[in-house]
Design a protein around this motif. Structure first.
Motif, short mmCIF file in Angstrom:
data_model
loop_
_atom_site.label_atom_id
_atom_site.label_comp_id
_atom_site.label_asym_id
_atom_site.label_seq_id
_atom_site.Cartn_x
_atom_site.Cartn_y
_atom_site.Cartn_z
N ASP A 1 0.76 -1.30 -0.15
CA ASP A 1 0.08 -0.01 -0.10
C ASP A 1 0.73 1.12 0.01
O ASP A 1 0.30 2.27 -0.46
N ARG B 1 1.17 12.46 -10.15
CA ARG B 1 0.99 11.80 -11.42
C ARG B 1 1.83 10.68 -11.61
O ARG B 1 1.54 9.55 -11.94
N ASP C 1 1.02 7.53 -9.81
CA ASP C 1 -0.03 6.59 -10.21
C ASP C 1 0.57 5.94 -11.47
O ASP C 1 -0.12 4.63 -11.41
N ARG D 1 2.36 2.93 -9.89
CA ARG D 1 1.34 2.04 -9.56
C ARG D 1 0.47 1.19 -10.48
O ARG D 1 -0.25 0.39 -10.37
N GLY D 2 0.57 1.60 -11.72
CA GLY D 2 -0.12 1.01 -13.02
C GLY D 2 -1.40 1.84 -13.06
O GLY D 2 -2.09 1.14 -13.73
N LYS D 3 -1.44 2.63 -12.40
CA LYS D 3 -3.02 3.33 -12.50
C LYS D 3 -3.13 4.63 -13.37
O LYS D 3 -4.15 5.30 -13.20
N GLY D 4 -1.97 5.00 -14.04
CA GLY D 4 -2.16 5.98 -14.89
C GLY D 4 -1.05 6.07 -15.90
O GLY D 4 0.04 5.30 -15.78
#
Length: 363
Positions: free
Chosen positions: A3, A323, A326, A329-332
């Motif tokens: 996390d 940014r 993200d 984390r593979g989220k953006g």
């Protein structure tokens, strides 16, 4: 990935410490490991990130299995060799400070390494993420009807003192138009959504550092320049740089003009340099001036004081990390690619050559 996003930081001088302060503000992130060979800077970095493990080499840091991403903020001339070591040892999501490289011969090496790099690579172009620049980017197409002329002006303080005064020398920095101005060439490409085809420049060392002498020699870094770039779609862009103008109210001013009108933004320099006897530092502003109906419309773009206190870039370092985190984390998406970093340096190198040789450089 846990996390908590665990950063490994390579290089903790002035800019590296700005990154440390901003990562400390970032939810769900921490600096877990640091490599900084200078004892004084390492001590300062340890005070800012007391939980971080201090490593004696980049290779040792890259062996830390807790790390989720890496940040390189070392002197410019070390970037390529450190990128090579990272790619060979532990290719994690990477935030690489600008300029990506300083030697023209390194561009093919970087492209070849990037092809086999499985994780995101993000080039740190903080100026993109200044809130007033973000506002300009959001409104520029509507305000101008398509940019035909773009001017970026930076009137600022001289180069600050860094470890070993490496930033006083072309051989370590790539030259002022690479070291300092790749940010602005990146903004030109971003605002115009186009590629440059010709570069003209006049530049030199006129005032700063001329009486200084160091173990590495006498500084040869330029302190002023005009650069004009022609773009493939017909737009023209100009950079005006002066590094002995710290008395200015605003440090950066950007003006974009098209058939429908003009949009400008004005950005103050670091608040820590603002003279206290003048009261509160100025606030960034954006001005839209349509041709019809005529009449400029001005708004202020304030920035969270906590973010202003965390660095010298109008809060942009924090927003960039949001940014990048993200993307790590593979989220953006990656918003500033290796290609963006390469092109910005290529424009800077072309401007250095144009000014030094008195010619138009074709890209």
């Amino acid at each position: 990935m846990s996390d908590i996003l665990n950063y490994g930081v390579i290089g903790c001088g002035m800019m590296g410490q700005e990154h440390l302060r901003n990562i400390a503000l970032l939810p769900g992130a921490r600096v877990a490991a640091i490599f900084e060979p200078d004892e004084i800077q390492a001590a300062a970095a340890g005070a800012l990130a007391p939980e971080a493990v201090m490593y004696g080499s980049l290779w040792d840091l890259l062996g830390d299995t807790r790390l989720d991403c890496l940040l390189v903020a070392s002197p410019n001339h070390l970037h390529v060799s450190q990128f090579e070591e990272i790619a060979a040892r532990n290719p994690l999501p990477l935030l690489m400070e600008k300029p990506l490289f300083t030697d023209p011969d390194d561009a093919p090496r970087l492209r070849a390494m990037a092809e086999g790099y499985a994780a995101p690579i993000w080039v740190a172009m903080e100026y993109r993420y200044m809130p007033p620049v973000q506002t300009l980017l959001d409104q520029v197409a509507q305000a101008t009807g398509g940019v035909k002329m773009l001017t970026i002006q930076e009137h600022r303080f001289p180069f600050l003192d860094k470890v070993g005064f490496w930033n006083r020398f072309n051989r370590y920095t790539g030259g002022t138009l690479v070291e300092k101005c790749c940010h602005f060439f990146d903004l030109m490409r971003l605002i115009l959504r186009d590629e440059p085809v010709r570069v003209m420049a006049s530049a030199g060392q006129e005032v700063n550092h001329m009486a200084e002498s160091y173990e590495a020699g006498t500084p040869d870094i330029w302190d002023s320049a005009y650069v004009i770039c022609d773009f493939a779609g017909g737009a023209r862009a100009m950079l005006e740089l002066c590094m002995y103008a710290e008395g200015s109210r605003f440090q950066e001013e950007i003006s974009a003009i098209g058939p429908a009108g003009k949009i400008e933004t004005r950005i103050p320099g670091p608040g820590r340099f603002w003279p206290p006897h003048l009261g509160a530092p100025p606030v960034s502003e954006v001005v839209v001036s349509p041709r019809n109906p005529r009449g400029p419309q001005s708004i202020e773009i304030p920035v969270d004081p906590q973010l202003l206190a965390a660095g010298d870039h109008n809060g942009s370092t924090y927003y960039q990390h949001v940014r990048f985190a993200d993307a790590a984390r593979g989220k953006g998406p990656v918003e500033v690619s290796l290609t963006d970093g390469l092109r910005a340096v290529e424009m800077g190198l072309a401007a250095q050559a144009a000014a030094l040789e008195g010619r138009v450089v074709t890209l």
